[in-house]
Design an enzyme around this catalytic site. Structure first.
Site, PDB file in Angstrom:
ATOM      1  N   ASN A   1      64.675 108.588 119.069  1.00 22.52           N
ATOM      2  CA  ASN A   1      65.694 107.480 119.257  1.00 22.52           C
ATOM      3  C   ASN A   1      65.686 107.051 120.544  1.00 22.52           C
ATOM      4  O   ASN A   1      66.133 107.928 121.626  1.00 22.52           O
ATOM      5  CB  ASN A   1      67.095 108.443 119.009  1.00 22.52           C
ATOM      6  CG  ASN A   1      68.186 107.322 119.163  1.00 22.52           C
ATOM      7  OD1 ASN A   1      67.971 106.025 119.509  1.00 22.52           O
ATOM      8  ND2 ASN A   1      69.224 107.998 119.281  1.00 22.52           N
ATOM      9  N   TRP A   2      65.155 105.890 120.800  1.00 19.34           N
ATOM     10  CA  TRP A   2      65.079 105.297 122.191  1.00 19.34           C
ATOM     11  C   TRP A   2      66.229 105.016 122.886  1.00 19.34           C
ATOM     12  O   TRP A   2      66.138 104.589 123.983  1.00 19.34           O
ATOM     13  CB  TRP A   2      64.026 104.035 122.165  1.00 19.34           C
ATOM     14  CG  TRP A   2      62.491 104.430 122.015  1.00 19.34           C
ATOM     15  CD1 TRP A   2      62.047 105.625 121.822  1.00 19.34           C
ATOM     16  CD2 TRP A   2      61.165 103.337 122.102  1.00 19.34           C
ATOM     17  NE1 TRP A   2      60.654 105.399 121.711  1.00 19.34           N
ATOM     18  CE2 TRP A   2      60.449 104.315 121.841  1.00 19.34           C
ATOM     19  CE3 TRP A   2      61.351 102.198 121.999  1.00 19.34           C
ATOM     20  CZ2 TRP A   2      59.058 103.679 121.769  1.00 19.34           C
ATOM     21  CZ3 TRP A   2      60.136 101.492 121.913  1.00 19.34           C
ATOM     22  CH2 TRP A   2      58.811 102.487 121.590  1.00 19.34           C
ATOM     23  N   LYS A   3      67.390 104.757 122.024  1.00 23.93           N
ATOM     24  CA  LYS A   3      68.665 104.358 122.451  1.00 23.93           C
ATOM     25  C   LYS A   3      68.376 102.985 123.326  1.00 23.93           C
ATOM     26  O   LYS A   3      67.672 102.171 122.740  1.00 23.93           O
ATOM     27  CB  LYS A   3      69.510 105.508 123.506  1.00 23.93           C
ATOM     28  CG  LYS A   3      69.441 106.733 122.589  1.00 23.93           C
ATOM     29  CD  LYS A   3      70.100 107.925 123.194  1.00 23.93           C
ATOM     30  CE  LYS A   3      70.144 109.109 122.527  1.00 23.93           C
ATOM     31  NZ  LYS A   3      70.851 110.232 122.890  1.00 23.93           N
TER      32      LYS A   3
ATOM     33  N   HIS B   1      75.317 107.908 114.541  1.00 19.23           N
ATOM     34  CA  HIS B   1      74.942 108.621 115.780  1.00 19.23           C
ATOM     35  C   HIS B   1      76.409 108.996 116.578  1.00 19.23           C
ATOM     36  O   HIS B   1      77.322 108.283 116.587  1.00 19.23           O
ATOM     37  CB  HIS B   1      74.218 107.855 116.520  1.00 19.23           C
ATOM     38  CG  HIS B   1      73.365 108.741 117.637  1.00 19.23           C
ATOM     39  ND1 HIS B   1      74.043 109.011 118.927  1.00 19.23           N
ATOM     40  CD2 HIS B   1      72.437 109.270 117.912  1.00 19.23           C
ATOM     41  CE1 HIS B   1      73.662 109.689 119.685  1.00 19.23           C
ATOM     42  NE2 HIS B   1      72.111 110.058 119.028  1.00 19.23           N
TER      43      HIS B   1
ATOM     44  N   GLU C   1      77.018 108.703 119.530  1.00 19.34           N
ATOM     45  CA  GLU C   1      77.233 107.793 120.608  1.00 19.34           C
ATOM     46  C   GLU C   1      78.057 106.250 120.039  1.00 19.34           C
ATOM     47  O   GLU C   1      78.668 105.808 120.461  1.00 19.34           O
ATOM     48  CB  GLU C   1      75.894 107.285 121.256  1.00 19.34           C
ATOM     49  CG  GLU C   1      75.669 108.606 122.250  1.00 19.34           C
ATOM     50  CD  GLU C   1      74.052 108.578 122.536  1.00 19.34           C
ATOM     51  OE1 GLU C   1      73.329 107.661 122.278  1.00 19.34           O
ATOM     52  OE2 GLU C   1      73.717 109.558 122.971  1.00 19.34           O
TER      53      GLU C   1
ATOM     54  N   GLU D   1      73.190 116.810 115.100  1.00 22.42           N
ATOM     55  CA  GLU D   1      73.232 116.700 116.441  1.00 22.42           C
ATOM     56  C   GLU D   1      74.492 117.061 117.212  1.00 22.42           C
ATOM     57  O   GLU D   1      75.326 116.470 117.166  1.00 22.42           O
ATOM     58  CB  GLU D   1      72.860 115.103 116.602  1.00 22.42           C
ATOM     59  CG  GLU D   1      71.758 114.717 116.462  1.00 22.42           C
ATOM     60  CD  GLU D   1      71.319 113.589 117.308  1.00 22.42           C
ATOM     61  OE1 GLU D   1      69.898 113.653 117.738  1.00 22.42           O
ATOM     62  OE2 GLU D   1      71.798 112.479 117.382  1.00 22.42           O
TER      63      GLU D   1
ATOM     64  N   GLY E   1      71.480 115.120 125.402  1.00 28.89           N
ATOM     65  CA  GLY E   1      71.192 114.749 126.848  1.00 28.89           C
ATOM     66  C   GLY E   1      71.808 115.751 127.802  1.00 28.89           C
ATOM     67  O   GLY E   1      71.668 115.204 129.022  1.00 28.89           O
TER      68      GLY E   1
ATOM     69  N   SER F   1      68.691 117.608 122.928  1.00 31.59           N
ATOM     70  CA  SER F   1      67.712 118.253 123.934  1.00 31.59           C
ATOM     71  C   SER F   1      66.584 118.782 123.577  1.00 31.59           C
ATOM     72  O   SER F   1      65.949 120.144 124.235  1.00 31.59           O
ATOM     73  CB  SER F   1      68.636 119.262 124.823  1.00 31.59           C
ATOM     74  OG  SER F   1      69.477 118.738 125.287  1.00 31.59           O
TER      75      SER F   1
ATOM     76  N   GLY G   1      65.730 112.143 121.903  1.00 35.04           N
ATOM     77  CA  GLY G   1      66.274 111.014 122.683  1.00 35.04           C
ATOM     78  C   GLY G   1      65.300 111.195 124.003  1.00 35.04           C
ATOM     79  O   GLY G   1      64.168 110.599 123.772  1.00 35.04           O
ATOM     80  N   GLY G   2      65.764 111.601 125.001  1.00 31.47           N
ATOM     81  CA  GLY G   2      65.010 111.556 126.326  1.00 31.47           C
ATOM     82  C   GLY G   2      63.480 111.784 126.040  1.00 31.47           C
ATOM     83  O   GLY G   2      62.921 110.925 126.486  1.00 31.47           O
TER      84      GLY G   2
HETATM   85  P1  13P Z   1      68.442 113.844 123.733  1.00 33.07           P
HETATM   86  O1  13P Z   1      66.963 114.431 123.102  1.00 33.07           O
HETATM   87  O2  13P Z   1      68.045 113.379 124.769  1.00 33.07           O
HETATM   88  O3  13P Z   1      69.212 115.066 123.943  1.00 33.07           O
HETATM   89  O4  13P Z   1      69.066 112.795 122.720  1.00 33.07           O
HETATM   90  C1  13P Z   1      69.413 113.391 121.428  1.00 33.07           C
HETATM   91  C2  13P Z   1      69.882 112.253 120.523  1.00 33.07           C
HETATM   92  O5  13P Z   1      70.769 111.638 120.712  1.00 33.07           O
HETATM   93  C3  13P Z   1      68.889 111.806 119.709  1.00 33.07           C
HETATM   94  O6  13P Z   1      69.697 110.886 118.597  1.00 33.07           O
END
Ligand code: 13P
Length: 277
Positions: free
Chosen positions: A34-36, A118, A120, A188, A194, A232, A253-254
């Site tokens: 997930n590149w966000k 998600h 977010e 999640e 994050g 994470s 994510g990251g």
């Molecule tokens: P991180 O891996 O950066 O914690 O993000 C997880 C995420 O929100 C994937 O959708």
């Protein structure tokens, strides 16, 4: 509120003990990026090229990219063993919805799947599970597969409401008549996203059993959608997360913005897949 499923853990263990879940997990290990709202387009091109050259043929890899990148990434990844997905869609096919994108538009721009619900989106855009269900219906109608995110906040976990929150999200977000073959769940925990505070294997295992129970009540124990963990995940912890029963992969994510870190997570998934197969 729906009461906590009385037989939840028992049902999931039954599904495990007859071998069906383990077998399915081995066949379907998924690592999704997930590149966000990252990275810049030139960096995205470099990243996609690196990912395309990585030889992971025994797992499924999905890239959830920012919507403006769907077409350039689809072109760049033509023939590569990677699926492309959008990070959200509207529930309507078209209309006066400034700034929104329909499921059909995602599909026409090269997406085969879409990430919905998600945290977010749920927190920053006030998306309810009922809205997520409408979006899932729209996505399925346009032949997109769906990765549905669920997870509790820190306050909900501290209040011992985590399981009930996730059960409620699953039950309200998954529309009737959803084909299980088109659905993937990503657990999640919001507090792990994050933050570097990855959930413990015990907590991940316990929640995956609960999720598997809800899904097996809905779809039958032999037709469980894959259940990913997200929050994470990195090169160092991926192996221990994939060793947890019922974890069918990761939503990253990251670490997905770093080709080497993502490759290490994919390697761990491939190894787990072989061990299960
Ligand atoms: P991180 O891996 O950066 O914690 O993000 C997880 C995420 O929100 C994937 O959708």
């Amino acid at each position: 509120m729906t009461p906590l499923l009385a037989g939840a853990v028992f049902t999931a263990r039954q599904a495990c003990s007859d071998g069906q879940v383990k077998k399915k997990r081995g066949a379907d290990m998924i690592v999704a990026a997930n590149w966000k709202m990252n990275p810049a387009l030139d960096q995205a091109a470099v990243l996609a090229t690196a990912l395309a050259s990585q030889p992971f043929f025994e797992i499924k890899r999905i890239l959830f990219v920012p919507h403006p990148y769907l077409v350039p990434m689809s072109v760049r990844l033509t023939g590569a063993p990677l699926q492309i997905g959008g990070q959200d869609c509207h529930f309507a096919d078209h209309g006066a919805y400034t700034g929104d994108v329909s499921a059909g538009m995602l599909r026409d721009c090269g997406a085969s799947t879409v990430l919905l619900g998600h945290s977010e989106r749920r927190s920053a855009h006030g998306e309810s599970s009922d809205l997520v269900a409408q979006k899932i219906k729209a996505a399925l109608a346009q032949n997109l597969d769906v990765v549905l995110c669920v997870g509790e906040t820190k306050a909900e976990r501290d209040d011992k409401k985590a399981e009930q929150v996730v059960i409620d999200q699953l039950q309200a977000s998954i529309p009737d008549n959803t084909p299980p073959t088109r659905l993937t769940i990503a657990y999640e925990p919001v507090w792990a996203i994050g933050t570097g505070a990855v959930a413990s294997p015990d907590d991940i295992g316990a929640m995956h059993h609960i999720i598997a129970s809800v899904l097996s009540e809905r779809f039958g124990a032999g037709a469980l959608p894959p259940i990913l963990y997200g929050g994470s995940v990195n090169a160092e912890n991926a192996g221990s997360i994939f060793a947890v029963p019922l974890v069918g992969g990761a939503l990253v994510g990251g670490a997905s913005l770093d080709a080497d870190a993502f490759a290490a997570i994919c390697t761990a998934a491939q190894l787990a897949s072989r061990n299960e197969g």
